[in-house]
Design a protein around this motif. Structure first.
Motif, short mmCIF file in Angstrom:
data_model
loop_
_atom_site.label_atom_id
_atom_site.label_comp_id
_atom_site.label_asym_id
_atom_site.label_seq_id
_atom_site.Cartn_x
_atom_site.Cartn_y
_atom_site.Cartn_z
N ARG A 34 29.35 51.79 51.40
CA ARG A 34 29.29 52.09 49.96
C ARG A 34 27.97 52.77 49.62
O ARG A 34 26.96 52.56 50.27
N ALA A 35 28.02 53.55 48.57
CA ALA A 35 26.82 54.13 47.98
C ALA A 35 26.92 53.92 46.48
O ALA A 35 28.02 53.89 45.91
N ALA A 36 25.78 53.76 45.83
CA ALA A 36 25.73 53.64 44.37
C ALA A 36 24.63 54.57 43.88
O ALA A 36 23.50 54.51 44.38
N VAL A 37 24.97 55.38 42.89
CA VAL A 37 24.04 56.39 42.40
C VAL A 37 24.03 56.36 40.88
O VAL A 37 25.09 56.26 40.25
N GLU A 38 22.84 56.43 40.29
CA GLU A 38 22.74 56.57 38.84
C GLU A 38 22.81 58.05 38.51
O GLU A 38 22.13 58.87 39.14
N VAL A 39 23.63 58.37 37.52
CA VAL A 39 23.81 59.76 37.10
C VAL A 39 23.53 59.89 35.61
O VAL A 39 23.60 58.91 34.87
N ALA A 40 23.23 61.10 35.18
CA ALA A 40 22.91 61.34 33.77
C ALA A 40 24.13 61.25 32.87
O ALA A 40 24.02 60.87 31.71
N GLY A 41 25.29 61.61 33.39
CA GLY A 41 26.50 61.57 32.57
C GLY A 41 27.74 61.66 33.43
O GLY A 41 27.69 62.10 34.58
N LEU A 42 28.85 61.21 32.85
CA LEU A 42 30.14 61.22 33.52
C LEU A 42 31.20 61.76 32.56
O LEU A 42 30.99 61.74 31.33
N ILE B 69 30.04 54.94 44.22
CA ILE B 69 30.00 54.45 42.84
C ILE B 69 28.95 55.24 42.08
O ILE B 69 27.80 55.37 42.53
N PHE B 70 29.35 55.75 40.93
CA PHE B 70 28.44 56.51 40.07
C PHE B 70 28.33 55.75 38.75
O PHE B 70 29.35 55.47 38.11
N LEU B 71 27.12 55.41 38.37
CA LEU B 71 26.86 54.66 37.14
C LEU B 71 25.87 55.41 36.27
O LEU B 71 24.92 56.01 36.78
N THR B 72 26.07 55.34 34.96
CA THR B 72 25.08 55.93 34.06
C THR B 72 23.89 55.01 33.87
O THR B 72 22.87 55.42 33.32
N GLN C 259 31.00 55.20 31.64
CA GLN C 259 29.80 54.60 32.21
C GLN C 259 29.89 54.45 33.72
O GLN C 259 28.89 54.15 34.38
N VAL C 260 31.09 54.65 34.29
CA VAL C 260 31.30 54.44 35.72
C VAL C 260 32.39 55.38 36.24
O VAL C 260 33.36 55.67 35.55
N GLU C 261 32.20 55.83 37.48
CA GLU C 261 33.21 56.59 38.20
C GLU C 261 33.10 56.19 39.66
O GLU C 261 32.01 55.90 40.15
N MET C 262 34.23 56.17 40.35
CA MET C 262 34.23 55.85 41.78
C MET C 262 35.22 56.77 42.50
O MET C 262 36.27 57.10 41.96
#
Length: 128
Positions: free
Chosen positions: A105-113, A79-82, A118-121
């Motif tokens: 599962r992993a969850a990571v904050e990212v600068a942009g998608l 999971i990638f979240l801004t 706001q979210v990508e998986m």
């Protein structure tokens, strides 16, 4: 690699780059990242983060089905979240889509998608 097959469905957003929606090798399916695009319009869904999260799960579900599986067959979810402040919302919504036992599962904050999402998986699924 003769046992590699490409998974594609019109029920999920078309690939918007040089990738496939998913690739199946043996019983393992590698699902590409999904953002909250409406498959019909290819536009981001309108609404708050919960609407975006649900659309991502719906898109992943469509690709899982096209590959002969279901969300419950996912063994690893990334999971990638801004904004990691939205992680509790992800957990709440995920519990409505996935039965226990849950995938790794992993969850990571990212600068942009892509497309300002706001979210990508993305995920790895095993099908029988």
């Amino acid at each position: 690699m003769s046992n590699k097959s490409i998974i594609q469905t019109d029920d999920a957003p078309k690939a918007i780059g040089t990738y496939s929606q998913a690739v199946k090798v043996g019983q393992t399916v590698y699902l590409s990242g999904q953002i909250p695009l409406d498959p019909a319009s290819m536009e981001l869904v309108q609404g708050d983060i919960s609407v975006q999260i649900r659309q991502v799960f719906d898109n992943l579900q469509a690709v899982c089905k096209a590959a002969g599986g279901d969300l419950k067959d996912i063994v690893k979810l990334n999971i990638f979240l801004t904004d990691l402040g939205n992680f509790a919302t992800v957990n709440e919504i995920m519990a409505t889509y996935f039965p226990e036992p849950y995938p790794a599962r992993a969850a990571v904050e990212v600068a942009g998608l892509p497309k300002g999402s706001q979210v990508e998986m993305d995920a790895i699924m095993i099908v029988g």
